[in-house]
Design a protein around this motif. Sequence first.
Motif, PDB file in Angstrom:
ATOM      1  N   PHE A   7      -9.623   1.780 -42.979  1.00 26.38           N
ATOM      2  CA  PHE A   7      -9.641   2.094 -41.557  1.00 26.38           C
ATOM      3  C   PHE A   7      -8.411   1.518 -40.856  1.00 26.38           C
ATOM      4  O   PHE A   7      -7.793   2.157 -40.016  1.00 26.38           O
ATOM      5  N   TYR A  31     -15.200   6.000 -36.178  1.00 27.98           N
ATOM      6  CA  TYR A  31     -15.481   5.137 -37.323  1.00 27.98           C
ATOM      7  C   TYR A  31     -16.499   4.060 -36.916  1.00 27.98           C
ATOM      8  O   TYR A  31     -16.372   2.895 -37.254  1.00 27.98           O
ATOM      9  N   TYR A  36     -21.773   7.581 -36.164  1.00 29.87           N
ATOM     10  CA  TYR A  36     -22.447   8.025 -37.391  1.00 29.87           C
ATOM     11  C   TYR A  36     -23.903   8.415 -37.098  1.00 29.87           C
ATOM     12  O   TYR A  36     -24.404   9.424 -37.574  1.00 29.87           O
ATOM     13  N   PHE A  43     -19.001  12.997 -37.663  1.00 31.23           N
ATOM     14  CA  PHE A  43     -18.610  11.825 -38.443  1.00 31.23           C
ATOM     15  C   PHE A  43     -18.131  12.245 -39.827  1.00 31.23           C
ATOM     16  O   PHE A  43     -17.059  11.851 -40.277  1.00 31.23           O
ATOM     17  N   PHE A  44     -18.923  13.065 -40.525  1.00 32.69           N
ATOM     18  CA  PHE A  44     -18.566  13.429 -41.901  1.00 32.69           C
ATOM     19  C   PHE A  44     -17.333  14.331 -41.952  1.00 32.69           C
ATOM     20  O   PHE A  44     -16.578  14.280 -42.913  1.00 32.69           O
ATOM     21  N   TYR A  47     -14.618  11.741 -41.552  1.00 35.28           N
ATOM     22  CA  TYR A  47     -14.607  10.846 -42.713  1.00 35.28           C
ATOM     23  C   TYR A  47     -14.038  11.544 -43.948  1.00 35.28           C
ATOM     24  O   TYR A  47     -13.188  11.000 -44.655  1.00 35.28           O
ATOM     25  N   LYS A  48     -14.477  12.763 -44.181  1.00 35.36           N
ATOM     26  CA  LYS A  48     -13.997  13.483 -45.369  1.00 35.36           C
ATOM     27  C   LYS A  48     -12.522  13.844 -45.236  1.00 35.36           C
ATOM     28  O   LYS A  48     -11.733  13.597 -46.140  1.00 35.36           O
ATOM     29  N   MET A  51     -10.412  10.151 -44.056  1.00 29.96           N
ATOM     30  CA  MET A  51     -10.566   8.929 -44.845  1.00 29.96           C
ATOM     31  C   MET A  51     -10.583   9.214 -46.349  1.00 29.96           C
ATOM     32  O   MET A  51     -10.125   8.407 -47.136  1.00 29.96           O
ATOM     33  N   ILE A 101     -15.887   3.439 -50.763  1.00 30.96           N
ATOM     34  CA  ILE A 101     -16.192   4.871 -50.628  1.00 30.96           C
ATOM     35  C   ILE A 101     -16.907   5.405 -51.876  1.00 30.96           C
ATOM     36  O   ILE A 101     -17.484   6.478 -51.836  1.00 30.96           O
ATOM     37  N   ASN A 104     -22.443   5.320 -52.436  1.00 31.22           N
ATOM     38  CA  ASN A 104     -23.126   6.127 -51.427  1.00 31.22           C
ATOM     39  C   ASN A 104     -24.599   6.140 -51.767  1.00 31.22           C
ATOM     40  O   ASN A 104     -24.965   6.312 -52.919  1.00 31.22           O
ATOM     41  N   LEU A 140     -19.069   0.111 -40.874  1.00 31.39           N
ATOM     42  CA  LEU A 140     -18.477   0.805 -39.735  1.00 31.39           C
ATOM     43  C   LEU A 140     -18.359  -0.164 -38.566  1.00 31.39           C
ATOM     44  O   LEU A 140     -19.002  -1.222 -38.560  1.00 31.39           O
TER      45      LEU A 140
END
Length: 226
Positions: A7, A31, A36, A43-44, A47-48, A51, A101, A104, A140
């Motif tokens: 980040f 972030y 989230y 967010f996703f 993020y995808k 990040m 990352i 998950n 986060l």
Amino acid sequence: MMEEGGFIGIKKQDKAYDIENRYGYCVEEMYSSAFYNTRPEQFFEFYKKEMLLHAPEDTASGPALAAMEKAGKLQCVIDSNIYDKARRGGCRNVINLHGSIYQNQCPRCKKKYPLSYILSARRVPLCDECNIPVRPMISLIGEMVDSQNMTKTTEEITKADTLLLLGTTLASEVFKQYISYFSGENLVIIHKEAHYSDKDASMVILDHPMNVLPLLGYGEEKQENA
Ligand SMILES: [Zn+2]
């Protein structure tokens, strides 16, 4: 042993303004745990795209650290980078201060999912058992750092004889508190840009850690045999 990134890296890359323009929210906002929880789709997407797909490539640092560990010269890596470069390079004793990352998990049934599952989800990656979002195990903004990780980090630094700071400074917001526990002999910093706090180190090498660490030569024997 520590390094920064993730980040923090995205903020440094001067991409923050561009990202805010495209998403309508600033990086810090997206972030965050609040984002989230309330806007998982956005967010996703962030993020995808920002990040994961723009994740920094693995460098020579990881394998060099692993060789040091194997030679018994390195006890522990404390990594604040969510890209888990040290472990991917072969290090075994790694504390991922801000998560990774590659981890998950479903918050309900605790089922684990690989990174590929997050990347291949069309929108929000859902647990196939519970149908709720799978959580990347990263801290986060607005969340506490895992307390076990904090305790373990403090313990490792307290008992260390040598502390190697990689790609960061003694003034680091992330590490400053932890560094205060260090009472060993040698505090060595390897980073690109000189910093006013460098004066408190035993040794400072001004270069990228990935250029310096392989020169320590711990991996050489292995290469000769190979
Ligand atoms: Zn589940």
